[in-house]
Write a protein that holds these residues in place. Structure first.
Motif, mmCIF file in Angstrom:
data_model
loop_
_atom_site.group_PDB
_atom_site.id
_atom_site.type_symbol
_atom_site.label_atom_id
_atom_site.label_comp_id
_atom_site.label_asym_id
_atom_site.label_seq_id
_atom_site.Cartn_x
_atom_site.Cartn_y
_atom_site.Cartn_z
ATOM 1 N N LEU A 72 0.811 -1.217 0.000
ATOM 2 C CA LEU A 72 0.000 0.000 0.000
ATOM 3 C C LEU A 72 0.847 1.272 0.000
ATOM 4 O O LEU A 72 0.523 2.240 -0.687
ATOM 5 C CB LEU A 72 -0.976 -0.020 1.175
ATOM 6 N N VAL A 73 1.934 1.271 0.744
ATOM 7 C CA VAL A 73 2.829 2.437 0.741
ATOM 8 C C VAL A 73 3.460 2.596 -0.641
ATOM 9 O O VAL A 73 3.553 3.704 -1.173
ATOM 10 C CB VAL A 73 3.898 2.318 1.846
ATOM 11 N N THR A 74 3.868 1.485 -1.234
ATOM 12 C CA THR A 74 4.495 1.554 -2.554
ATOM 13 C C THR A 74 3.510 2.027 -3.615
ATOM 14 O O THR A 74 3.852 2.871 -4.451
ATOM 15 C CB THR A 74 5.095 0.184 -2.944
ATOM 16 N N VAL A 75 2.291 1.517 -3.601
ATOM 17 C CA VAL A 75 1.320 1.935 -4.618
ATOM 18 C C VAL A 75 0.968 3.410 -4.443
ATOM 19 O O VAL A 75 0.806 4.144 -5.424
ATOM 20 C CB VAL A 75 0.052 1.038 -4.617
ATOM 21 N N ARG A 76 0.892 3.849 -3.215
ATOM 22 C CA ARG A 76 0.601 5.269 -2.973
ATOM 23 C C ARG A 76 1.752 6.157 -3.453
ATOM 24 O O ARG A 76 1.539 7.188 -4.092
ATOM 25 C CB ARG A 76 0.326 5.497 -1.490
ATOM 26 N N ALA A 90 11.548 -2.297 -5.134
ATOM 27 C CA ALA A 90 12.627 -3.268 -5.345
ATOM 28 C C ALA A 90 13.109 -3.847 -4.014
ATOM 29 O O ALA A 90 13.330 -5.060 -3.894
ATOM 30 C CB ALA A 90 13.781 -2.606 -6.095
ATOM 31 N N GLY A 91 13.268 -2.993 -3.021
ATOM 32 C CA GLY A 91 13.714 -3.463 -1.704
ATOM 33 C C GLY A 91 12.714 -4.412 -1.075
ATOM 34 O O GLY A 91 13.091 -5.445 -0.504
ATOM 35 N N LEU A 92 11.435 -4.068 -1.169
ATOM 36 C CA LEU A 92 10.400 -4.940 -0.613
ATOM 37 C C LEU A 92 10.321 -6.259 -1.372
ATOM 38 O O LEU A 92 10.080 -7.311 -0.771
ATOM 39 C CB LEU A 92 9.049 -4.232 -0.611
ATOM 40 N N PHE A 93 10.542 -6.201 -2.693
ATOM 41 C CA PHE A 93 10.542 -7.437 -3.473
ATOM 42 C C PHE A 93 11.673 -8.357 -3.014
ATOM 43 O O PHE A 93 11.473 -9.561 -2.839
ATOM 44 C CB PHE A 93 10.668 -7.150 -4.971
ATOM 45 N N LEU A 122 2.577 -20.885 -1.364
ATOM 46 C CA LEU A 122 1.632 -19.768 -1.485
ATOM 47 C C LEU A 122 2.313 -18.430 -1.196
ATOM 48 O O LEU A 122 1.909 -17.402 -1.742
ATOM 49 C CB LEU A 122 0.441 -19.969 -0.551
ATOM 50 N N GLN A 123 3.360 -18.439 -0.376
ATOM 51 C CA GLN A 123 4.103 -17.202 -0.097
ATOM 52 C C GLN A 123 4.775 -16.663 -1.362
ATOM 53 O O GLN A 123 5.108 -15.479 -1.438
ATOM 54 C CB GLN A 123 5.156 -17.429 0.992
ATOM 55 N N VAL A 124 4.967 -17.526 -2.343
ATOM 56 C CA VAL A 124 5.617 -17.126 -3.600
ATOM 57 C C VAL A 124 4.634 -16.370 -4.511
ATOM 58 O O VAL A 124 5.059 -15.513 -5.294
ATOM 59 C CB VAL A 124 6.196 -18.367 -4.322
ATOM 60 N N LEU A 125 3.360 -16.674 -4.408
ATOM 61 C CA LEU A 125 2.366 -16.078 -5.325
ATOM 62 C C LEU A 125 2.441 -14.556 -5.440
ATOM 63 O O LEU A 125 2.463 -14.031 -6.554
ATOM 64 C CB LEU A 125 0.959 -16.499 -4.930
ATOM 65 N N PRO A 126 2.476 -13.811 -4.348
ATOM 66 C CA PRO A 126 2.525 -12.353 -4.483
ATOM 67 C C PRO A 126 3.817 -11.826 -5.123
ATOM 68 O O PRO A 126 3.867 -10.672 -5.561
ATOM 69 C CB PRO A 126 2.404 -11.846 -3.036
ATOM 70 N N LEU A 127 4.835 -12.671 -5.199
ATOM 71 C CA LEU A 127 6.079 -12.229 -5.828
ATOM 72 C C LEU A 127 5.913 -12.004 -7.324
ATOM 73 O O LEU A 127 6.617 -11.180 -7.918
ATOM 74 C CB LEU A 127 7.195 -13.253 -5.597
ATOM 75 N N VAL A 128 4.987 -12.713 -7.946
ATOM 76 C CA VAL A 128 4.815 -12.612 -9.399
ATOM 77 C C VAL A 128 4.381 -11.199 -9.793
ATOM 78 O O VAL A 128 5.076 -10.531 -10.580
ATOM 79 C CB VAL A 128 3.855 -13.695 -9.923
#
Length: 142
Positions: A72-76, A90-93, A122-128
């Motif tokens: 949310l911080v990144t999208v904002r 990039a850092g969060l990724f 399932l933890q990998v899914l949001p990485l895509v």
């Protein structure tokens, strides 16, 4: 950064939604996690298994909440055209990749992977969407 990164923003929101779903799934999968722990530690009684399930659920909830906040911080920031948004993304990724990798590979005292494999994958899914969003944020920066 010039303009608003609409494609990246959509992906960031999608990643946030996936993070929420993956986090909620940990609660729905408590019985599967308990079964995984029972198989790995047959000597433990129900109370200890419940403690392990609760510990994993709390850990995954904290990771999910921090992940959601990061999305949310990144999208904002990206929507506001902040140049540091691409660095933050990039850092969060990288941080999320390390957490997902740990969930898939860190071995418990019984020699098995500590986190049930389904929850680890399932933890990998949001990485895509995260990876694609980071690429778009950096492309937009050029």
């Amino acid at each position: 950064m010039t303009g608003k990164p609409r494609g990246a923003s959509a992906l960031l929101y999608g990643g946030a939604a996936l993070t929420v779903l993956v986090t909620l799934f940990a609660f729905a999968y408590r019985s599967g996690l308990a079964e995984y722990l029972r198989a790995g530690y047959p000597e433990l009684g129900p109370g200890r298994i419940d403690e392990g399930v609760t510990a994993y659920t709390v850990i995954l909830s904290v990771v999910g909440a921090l992940g959601l906040a990061g999305w949310l911080v990144t999208v904002r920031a990206a929507g506001a055209g902040r140049g540091w948004a691409r660095w933050m993304g990039a850092g969060l990724f990288v941080a999320a990749s390390c957490i997902a990798l740990a969930g898939l590979t860190v071995r418990d005292s019984n020699g098995e992977v500590g986190l049930a494999p389904l929850l680890g994958w399932l933890q990998v899914l949001p990485l895509v969407p995260g990876l694609v969003a980071v690429v778009l944020l950096w492309r937009r920066a050029r």
